[in-house]
Write a protein that holds these residues in place. Structure first.
Motif, PDB file in Angstrom:
ATOM      1  N   LEU A   1      41.264  19.567  22.393  1.00  0.00           N
ATOM      2  CA  LEU A   1      42.433  18.910  21.813  1.00  0.00           C
ATOM      3  C   LEU A   1      42.344  18.830  20.293  1.00  0.00           C
ATOM      4  O   LEU A   1      43.321  19.103  19.589  1.00  0.00           O
ATOM      5  N   VAL A   2      41.180  18.458  19.773  1.00  0.00           N
ATOM      6  CA  VAL A   2      40.991  18.389  18.316  1.00  0.00           C
ATOM      7  C   VAL A   2      41.168  19.770  17.702  1.00  0.00           C
ATOM      8  O   VAL A   2      41.808  19.923  16.651  1.00  0.00           O
TER       9      VAL A   2
ATOM     10  N   LEU B   1      49.306  14.865  30.068  1.00  0.00           N
ATOM     11  CA  LEU B   1      49.624  16.247  30.444  1.00  0.00           C
ATOM     12  C   LEU B   1      51.035  16.624  29.999  1.00  0.00           C
ATOM     13  O   LEU B   1      51.263  17.744  29.523  1.00  0.00           O
ATOM     14  N   LEU B   2      51.984  15.708  30.132  1.00  0.00           N
ATOM     15  CA  LEU B   2      53.362  15.979  29.716  1.00  0.00           C
ATOM     16  C   LEU B   2      53.447  16.245  28.221  1.00  0.00           C
ATOM     17  O   LEU B   2      54.056  17.230  27.796  1.00  0.00           O
ATOM     18  N   TYR B   3      52.830  15.388  27.421  1.00  0.00           N
ATOM     19  CA  TYR B   3      52.871  15.585  25.967  1.00  0.00           C
ATOM     20  C   TYR B   3      52.156  16.876  25.566  1.00  0.00           C
ATOM     21  O   TYR B   3      52.576  17.554  24.629  1.00  0.00           O
TER      22      TYR B   3
ATOM     23  N   TYR C   1      50.770  17.665  20.762  1.00  0.00           N
ATOM     24  CA  TYR C   1      49.322  17.637  20.944  1.00  0.00           C
ATOM     25  C   TYR C   1      48.665  16.377  20.375  1.00  0.00           C
ATOM     26  O   TYR C   1      47.708  15.866  20.948  1.00  0.00           O
ATOM     27  N   LEU C   2      49.166  15.886  19.266  1.00  0.00           N
ATOM     28  CA  LEU C   2      48.568  14.698  18.663  1.00  0.00           C
ATOM     29  C   LEU C   2      48.758  13.476  19.566  1.00  0.00           C
ATOM     30  O   LEU C   2      47.830  12.673  19.752  1.00  0.00           O
ATOM     31  N   ILE C   3      49.935  13.331  20.157  1.00  0.00           N
ATOM     32  CA  ILE C   3      50.171  12.223  21.091  1.00  0.00           C
ATOM     33  C   ILE C   3      49.267  12.384  22.313  1.00  0.00           C
ATOM     34  O   ILE C   3      48.659  11.418  22.783  1.00  0.00           O
ATOM     35  N   SER C   4      49.176  13.601  22.830  1.00  0.00           N
ATOM     36  CA  SER C   4      48.305  13.870  23.966  1.00  0.00           C
ATOM     37  C   SER C   4      46.858  13.512  23.637  1.00  0.00           C
ATOM     38  O   SER C   4      46.171  12.882  24.444  1.00  0.00           O
ATOM     39  N   LEU C   5      46.411  13.888  22.450  1.00  0.00           N
ATOM     40  CA  LEU C   5      45.046  13.566  22.012  1.00  0.00           C
ATOM     41  C   LEU C   5      44.847  12.058  21.948  1.00  0.00           C
ATOM     42  O   LEU C   5      43.841  11.535  22.438  1.00  0.00           O
ATOM     43  N   GLY C   6      45.795  11.337  21.363  1.00  0.00           N
ATOM     44  CA  GLY C   6      45.683   9.884  21.260  1.00  0.00           C
ATOM     45  C   GLY C   6      45.601   9.209  22.615  1.00  0.00           C
ATOM     46  O   GLY C   6      44.762   8.335  22.843  1.00  0.00           O
TER      47      GLY C   6
END
Length: 185
Positions: free
Chosen positions: A140-141, A24-26, A32-37
């Motif tokens: 996210l994608v 949620l923080l990222y 967004y890419l870090i959050s997706l990962g």
């Protein structure tokens, strides 16, 4: 040795709970890419903990409570951050949060008042959780790749599935309540 291995599914649920905050923080700081990962890792822990618990019979009383709570923390967090940032309509937010809140309250009520174990998830509930994960991954994608995947029909379908799941859980609770009261007589 088995007594140590049986903890692995619970550990994976704890990892999912811990991952919720950085996901949620990222997202919030637009990484967004870090959050997706991280969300992908969390989704994999959900699949893996269930697989291990079923395959090796590593089920525990803690796991019966911890796994659904980990799911709720992650999924309510995701729907909230998406809604706050305008990535999904208000009705999706309210229906998904309403469903999970009612399920949590219903489970807590049954476990407390009737002194029964944690409720078993039903097939529709498992399908709904899986589809919510796919739904959030799609969002996210879409954000990461700047695509236009999320059509209004997808929002509507996830809401219908969540409402059907809620109806299914409610019917199970009513049936259980009726059975418990019938056994008391």
């Amino acid at each position: 040795m088995r007594q140590y291995l049986i903890f692995i599914p619970n550990l994976l649920s704890l990892v999912r709970i811990i991952l919720a905050y950085p996901i949620l923080l990222y997202f919030y700081i637009e990484e967004y890419l870090i959050s997706l990962g991280l969300f992908l890792i969390a989704a994999l822990t959900d699949a893996l903990d269930g697989f291990l618990a079923r395959t090796f019979n590593w089920r525990t009383d803690l796991g019966k409570v911890l796994d659904p709570i980990a799911d709720k923390i992650l999924l309510i967090g995701m729907v909230s951050i998406f809604w706050i940032n305008g990535y999904l309509p208000s009705y999706v937010f309210f229906i998904l949060v309403f469903r999970d809140t009612v399920i949590l309250i219903g489970a807590a009520f049954h476990m407390t008042v009737y002194e029964v174990g944690s409720p078993k998830p039903n097939l529709l509930g498992k399908i709904t959780t899986f589809m919510q994960i796919i739904y959030f991954l799609s969002i996210l994608v879409e954000i990461v790749l700047t695509l236009n995947l999320m059509q209004p029909i997808y929002h509507l379908l996830i809401c219908i599935l969540c409402l059907l799941s809620l109806i299914s859980y409610t019917m199970n609770w009513l049936r259980q309540t009726n059975e418990l009261h019938s056994n008391e007589s």
